[in-house]
Design a protein around this motif. Structure first.
Motif, PDB file in Angstrom:
ATOM      1  N   SER A 113       0.863  -1.349   0.029  1.00 49.76           N
ATOM      2  CA  SER A 113      -0.198   0.089  -0.029  1.00 49.76           C
ATOM      3  C   SER A 113       0.990   1.090   0.035  1.00 49.76           C
ATOM      4  N   PRO A 114       0.307   2.268  -0.805  1.00 55.69           N
ATOM      5  CA  PRO A 114       1.092   3.437  -0.680  1.00 55.69           C
ATOM      6  C   PRO A 114       0.987   4.382   0.474  1.00 55.69           C
ATOM      7  N   ASP A 115      -0.029   4.017   1.393  1.00 61.42           N
ATOM      8  CA  ASP A 115      -0.327   4.636   2.632  1.00 61.42           C
ATOM      9  C   ASP A 115       0.543   4.227   3.793  1.00 61.42           C
ATOM     10  N   LEU A 116       1.642   3.246   3.741  1.00 58.81           N
ATOM     11  CA  LEU A 116       2.329   2.782   4.828  1.00 58.81           C
ATOM     12  C   LEU A 116       3.129   3.704   5.472  1.00 58.81           C
ATOM     13  N   PRO A 117       3.399   3.733   6.684  1.00 59.69           N
ATOM     14  CA  PRO A 117       3.865   4.713   7.445  1.00 59.69           C
ATOM     15  C   PRO A 117       5.474   5.103   6.870  1.00 59.69           C
ATOM     16  N   LEU A 118       5.812   6.099   6.734  1.00 60.96           N
ATOM     17  CA  LEU A 118       7.233   6.630   6.277  1.00 60.96           C
ATOM     18  C   LEU A 118       8.373   5.950   6.958  1.00 60.96           C
ATOM     19  N   ALA A 119       8.169   5.697   8.395  1.00 58.37           N
ATOM     20  CA  ALA A 119       8.979   5.110   9.462  1.00 58.37           C
ATOM     21  C   ALA A 119       9.334   3.621   9.054  1.00 58.37           C
ATOM     22  N   VAL A 120       8.211   3.161   8.276  1.00 59.46           N
ATOM     23  CA  VAL A 120       8.587   1.719   7.718  1.00 59.46           C
ATOM     24  C   VAL A 120       9.361   1.590   6.548  1.00 59.46           C
ATOM     25  N   THR A 121       9.101   2.623   5.391  1.00 60.63           N
ATOM     26  CA  THR A 121       9.444   2.535   3.931  1.00 60.63           C
ATOM     27  C   THR A 121      10.477   3.321   3.836  1.00 60.63           C
ATOM     28  N   ALA A 122      10.939   4.519   4.414  1.00 58.40           N
ATOM     29  CA  ALA A 122      11.967   5.471   3.915  1.00 58.40           C
ATOM     30  C   ALA A 122      13.277   4.965   3.774  1.00 58.40           C
ATOM     31  N   ASN A 123      13.545   4.028   4.757  1.00 54.00           N
ATOM     32  CA  ASN A 123      15.123   3.664   4.620  1.00 54.00           C
ATOM     33  C   ASN A 123      15.296   2.105   4.413  1.00 54.00           C
ATOM     34  N   LEU A 124      14.010   1.751   4.076  1.00 45.94           N
ATOM     35  CA  LEU A 124      13.961   0.278   3.581  1.00 45.94           C
ATOM     36  C   LEU A 124      13.793   0.116   2.210  1.00 45.94           C
ATOM     37  N   ILE A 125      12.888   0.778   1.479  1.00 44.52           N
ATOM     38  CA  ILE A 125      12.491   0.673   0.205  1.00 44.52           C
ATOM     39  C   ILE A 125      13.093   1.726  -0.746  1.00 44.52           C
ATOM     40  N   ASP A 126      14.169   1.106  -1.723  1.00 43.20           N
ATOM     41  CA  ASP A 126      14.484   1.979  -2.672  1.00 43.20           C
ATOM     42  C   ASP A 126      13.836   2.088  -4.076  1.00 43.20           C
ATOM     43  N   ASN A 127      13.164   1.053  -4.433  1.00 41.42           N
ATOM     44  CA  ASN A 127      12.372   0.766  -5.543  1.00 41.42           C
ATOM     45  C   ASN A 127      11.714   1.891  -6.135  1.00 41.42           C
ATOM     46  N   GLU A 128      11.991   2.186  -7.291  1.00 41.31           N
ATOM     47  CA  GLU A 128      11.343   3.555  -7.918  1.00 41.31           C
ATOM     48  C   GLU A 128      10.169   3.524  -8.342  1.00 41.31           C
TER      49      GLU A 128
END
Length: 501
Positions: A113-128
């Motif tokens: 989901s694009p609504d996941l918290p940034l604390a989870v996705t910011a430094n984990l996901i680099d996929n453009e």
């Protein structure tokens, strides 16, 4: 053979009856008639009339059940797919990504989901592709080219900008922005904020003991209108390269007040300290913010000897000659390459200060003084500086009350200057004779590619001939770009070192 027939009979009783008929017909002494014998095998008897028991007609049921609209082929999913679905459902609580195979990672990213918290996705996901979906989910119009072509960078830059634009001092918790810094510091390189909201103004109250005996009003407490202080933010962005600010309020409607658009001294001092400490800043823009001479000098003083600053834009403010003198000093104590003071209040003394610095400058390539009032005194000073300057390529002097004396000196510059590629003298009073002087200078110029003379009272014939000279210069520049080796060989062949004797 007998076992085969028995098995067929168990599966299909109709097959057994047909076989019996065939056997009796072949075992008798009378000859069989083909039409009569073939009827039972060609015309099938409905399953209900032959054998109403469902278990006895399994094969025939399997033939017709495929056309049942309620029938579905229920296949148990692979264990891998079940695990991926579980990871997707529980990604917020237990983010698992790096430990998976690349193809499995892609499946997870496609369904997150694009609504996941940034604390989870910011430094984990680099996929453009994931960040592309996040951007399109939040903003209908996305110009990723303005953000270095990176969707992740665009998301964090625009997200931070939205927080700053809606931050209300004294009301919004500063932790909203400060908590974001550890998540976005590695991705934000440009901050563009075109609105700073002032604090909420409560009804003014009388100071204690200020009310007179007659009941008249005493002195009112002046409300503070300082905006969000950028010091902590800029210090936390370790890769910040561009800061573009406008101290303005949009869509204020019936709540319009002049103090909504104030750039206060506290704002100025805080901003100056912030940009002085930011050693990665390459572009600084502060426009449409009513910056006067005093505030401009505070800002410029903080940029002296800046290690990497390349562009300064203070256009559409209230800067006069004192601010222009500060900018001239900056030219001599920085590596500035672009200076924009358009639409200010710079007059001849300010232009003379800039000209003095320009004559000895070796870094500046673009100077924009559009919509000031430097007049011929300032224009002539700049023209004299261009006779010795060897780095400026773009000069914009549109709307500065220039006339024929400035054009005469500029024609001399055109004859000897080999670095200028663009000049704008539009909306001035160059006149017929001034146009002829510029045409004469263009006859010896081979490098100027753009020359804007609109609304400058130049004769149509002169403007046309100048346009032809510019076209020839552009064509020559295009040929040089297409065949650089041929151009260099021509220079070498015609050089003084290769001359005979």
């Amino acid at each position: 053979m007998q076992d085969t027939v028995t098995t067929s009979a168990l599966l299909d009783p109709s097959h057994s009856s047909v076989s019996t008929q065939d056997k009796s017909s072949t075992g008798g002494h009378t000859s069989s008639t083909s039409p009569q014998l073939s009827k039972p095998s060609i015309t099938p008897v409905p399953a209900k009339s032959r054998n109403p028991h469902p278990r006895a007609n399994i094969r025939r049921m399997r033939r017709i059940i495929a056309e049942d609209p309620e029938w579905s082929l229920a296949i148990v999913p692979l264990l891998t797919e079940l695990c991926i679905q579980h990871i997707i459902r529980n990604f917020q609580k237990n983010p698992i990504l790096k430990q998976m195979l690349p193809e499995h990672q892609q499946k997870v990213l496609n369904h997150l989901s694009p609504d996941l918290p940034l604390a989870v996705t910011a430094n984990l996901i680099d996929n453009e592709n994931y960040w592309l979906r996040c951007c399109m989910h939040r903003w209908p119009v996305c110009h990723v080219a303005h953000h270095g072509g990176s969707w992740k960078r665009m998301f964090f830059e625009r997200h931070l900008e939205n927080l700053l634009k809606h931050f209300i001092p004294g009301t919004t918790d500063p932790a909203v922005i400060l908590d974001l810094l550890p998540l976005c510091r590695n991705y934000v390189r440009r901050v563009h904020v075109d609105q700073f909201l002032p604090p909420v103004q409560l009804p003014a109250q009388l100071r204690p003991g200020d009310q007179s005996d007659s009941g008249s009003e005493g002195e009112m407490e002046e409300p503070t209108v300082d905006h969000y202080q950028l010091g902590d933010l800029v210090a936390g962005l370790s890769h910040l390269e561009e800061l573009d600010l406008v101290y303005d309020v949009k869509d204020c409607g019936m709540n319009f007040e002049w103090n909504l658009f104030l750039f206060t001294y506290r704002d100025c001092l805080s901003l100056a300290a912030a940009i002085k400490a930011c050693h990665t800043l390459k572009i600084f823009k502060l426009t449409r913010s009513k910056v006067d001479d005093d505030k401009a000098r505070i800002i410029i003083r903080s940029l002296l000897h800046h290690p990497v600053l390349e562009e300064l834009d203070l256009s559409q403010n209230l800067i006069g000659d004192r601010g222009a003198r500060g900018a001239a000093k900056l030219l001599s104590h920085s590596r500035l390459r672009v200076l924009n003071l358009a639409n200010n209040q710079v007059r001849a003394p300010g232009a003379q200060s800039l000209a003095h610095a320009l004559a000895h400058n070796t870094n500046l390539i673009s100077l924009n003084l559009r919509l000031n009032c430097i007049e011929d005194e300032g224009g002539q000073a700049l023209a004299h500086a261009l006779q010795t300057n060897k780095c400026l390529t773009t000069l914009h002097l549109g709307g500065n009350e220039l006339s024929e004396p400035t054009a005469t000196l500029l024609s001399q510059v055109l004859a000897i200057n080999t670095t200028l590629t663009s000049i704008n003298l539009s909306c001035n009073h160059i006149g017929l004779d001034g146009g002829k002087q510029l045409l004469e200078g263009m006859s010896d110029n081979k490098t100027l590619l753009e020359f804007d003379l609109r609304l400058s009272d130049v004769a149509q014939e002169s403007e046309y001939l100048i346009g032809q000279a510019l076209y020839a210069n552009r064509e020559a520049a295009r040929q040089r770009a297409l065949n650089p080796s041929h151009f260099m060989s021509t220079i070498t062949a015609n050089g003084p070192e290769n001359s005979v004797g």
